[in-house]
Enzyme design. Structure first.
Site, PDB file in Angstrom:
ATOM      1  N   LYS A  75      11.774 -22.180 -18.730  1.00  0.00           N
ATOM      2  CA  LYS A  75      12.178 -21.542 -20.028  1.00  0.00           C
ATOM      3  C   LYS A  75      10.915 -21.633 -20.974  1.00  0.00           C
ATOM      4  O   LYS A  75      11.169 -22.098 -21.974  1.00  0.00           O
ATOM      5  CB  LYS A  75      13.258 -22.311 -20.518  1.00  0.00           C
ATOM      6  CG  LYS A  75      14.571 -21.941 -19.688  1.00  0.00           C
ATOM      7  CD  LYS A  75      15.769 -22.732 -20.323  1.00  0.00           C
ATOM      8  CE  LYS A  75      17.044 -22.558 -19.459  1.00  0.00           C
ATOM      9  NZ  LYS A  75      16.915 -23.265 -18.383  1.00  0.00           N
ATOM     10  N   PHE A  76       9.646 -21.224 -20.869  1.00  0.00           N
ATOM     11  CA  PHE A  76       8.555 -21.250 -21.626  1.00  0.00           C
ATOM     12  C   PHE A  76       8.746 -20.573 -22.900  1.00  0.00           C
ATOM     13  O   PHE A  76       9.450 -19.403 -23.061  1.00  0.00           O
ATOM     14  CB  PHE A  76       7.368 -20.711 -20.749  1.00  0.00           C
ATOM     15  CG  PHE A  76       7.017 -21.523 -19.607  1.00  0.00           C
ATOM     16  CD1 PHE A  76       7.127 -22.735 -19.432  1.00  0.00           C
ATOM     17  CD2 PHE A  76       6.214 -20.669 -18.501  1.00  0.00           C
ATOM     18  CE1 PHE A  76       6.424 -23.193 -18.321  1.00  0.00           C
ATOM     19  CE2 PHE A  76       5.771 -21.456 -17.607  1.00  0.00           C
ATOM     20  CZ  PHE A  76       5.870 -22.737 -17.464  1.00  0.00           C
ATOM     21  N   ASP A  78       6.366 -20.363 -26.440  1.00  0.00           N
ATOM     22  CA  ASP A  78       5.450 -21.021 -27.136  1.00  0.00           C
ATOM     23  C   ASP A  78       4.468 -19.741 -27.547  1.00  0.00           C
ATOM     24  O   ASP A  78       5.017 -18.872 -27.274  1.00  0.00           O
ATOM     25  CB  ASP A  78       4.698 -21.970 -26.400  1.00  0.00           C
ATOM     26  CG  ASP A  78       3.887 -23.151 -27.076  1.00  0.00           C
ATOM     27  OD1 ASP A  78       3.090 -22.564 -28.124  1.00  0.00           O
ATOM     28  OD2 ASP A  78       3.824 -24.405 -26.713  1.00  0.00           O
ATOM     29  N   ASN A  81      -0.425 -17.131 -25.649  1.00  0.00           N
ATOM     30  CA  ASN A  81      -1.692 -17.445 -24.924  1.00  0.00           C
ATOM     31  C   ASN A  81      -1.387 -18.950 -24.256  1.00  0.00           C
ATOM     32  O   ASN A  81      -1.723 -19.072 -23.000  1.00  0.00           O
ATOM     33  CB  ASN A  81      -2.712 -18.181 -25.819  1.00  0.00           C
ATOM     34  CG  ASN A  81      -4.041 -18.356 -24.993  1.00  0.00           C
ATOM     35  OD1 ASN A  81      -4.736 -17.517 -24.290  1.00  0.00           O
ATOM     36  ND2 ASN A  81      -4.593 -19.659 -25.131  1.00  0.00           N
TER      37      ASN A  81
END
Length: 252
Positions: A75-76, A78, A81
């Site tokens: 579940k990134f 951020d 990049n």
């Protein structure tokens, strides 16, 4: 509603291919035991935050070494990049599916999708399926409004994020079975829907709020079912997996 052609294709898939067993375990030994026992009944294994934090990339390698497929449920969420770099690392590990949070926004979703496909092409291997997390299955309407601050109905918010994911180039979403029909109507028959919140009839709902049985979820048009505790915490996990597979095979 899902198209007849889509439903027929999903029915033709072997039951095990629709089952993703959640390896929500505290260490590598526990994961190994489950994979060894359940590989004949699972098309994929989910390596989530608990297992990945405890064992690291070795958790993914362990499943792959045993011939299993891996859904990296990390579940990134951020800046674009950072998420792109993390997604590239998962491609290098050889995962078959990964997810990011739709709430991260379109730029983040696009960066993740591009990174996955570029890294896979550089390695000359098929790109993993990349999907977006929508509204967590532990949240109901009241929690979404009062705690998260989103005034829309759950189904409306899920469909909105699903459309955003599709526009950003992702393959599908994670969503509760209660929103499958709305996603299908919004995003079409080829869009991948991975469905947690699946509980066999009579089993404990745990911390899930928006649930269906495996058969109900598939009839609605789910692509894959994520099933954890009803299998892994059962007195006999193999028997539990067999029973769920048998239920899936009966779906017409």
């Amino acid at each position: 509603m899902p198209t007849l052609m889509y439903l027929q294709e999903m029915i033709r898939m072997h039951a095990k291919d629709k089952i993703i067993v959640a390896l929500d375990v505290p260490d590598l030994a526990a994961g190994e035991k489950l994979v060894d026992r359940l590989s004949p009944y699972a098309g994929m294994f989910k390596v989530g935050l608990e297992f990945f934090t405890a064992a690291g990339p070795a958790a993914v390698r362990m499943v792959k070494e045993r011939g299993g497929r891996v859904f990296a449920d990390l579940k990134f969420h951020d800046i674009p990049n950072t998420v792109a770099g993390a997604a590239r690392a998962l491609v290098r590990l050889g995962v078959d599916m990964l997810n990011v949070h739709a709430a991260g926004g379109k730029a983040m979703l696009q960066a993740a999708a591009a990174a996955v496909r570029e890294e896979a092409a550089a390695l000359n291997r098929p790109a993993p399926v990349i999907i977006a997390v929508t509204v967590l299955t532990s949240l109901d309407r009241e929690a979404l409004r009062c705690e998260v601050g989103i005034e829309r109905e759950v189904e409306e918010q899920v469909a909105r994020w699903a459309l955003l994911a599709r526009e950003a180039g992702l393959d599908g979403v994670v969503a509760s079975p209660r929103e499958i029909r709305a996603i299908r109507e919004a995003c079409g028959p080829e869009f991948v829907i991975v469905t947690p919140g699946v509980r066999p009839a009579g089993s404990d709902r745990g911390d899930q709020r928006r649930v269906m049985t495996p058969a109900e979820a598939l009839r609605e048009g789910a692509s894959y079912l994520v099933i954890g505790r009803p299998i892994t915490a059962a007195p006999d996990p193999v028997a539990a997996a067999r029973a769920i597979a048998a239920e899936i095979e009966m779906v017409k």
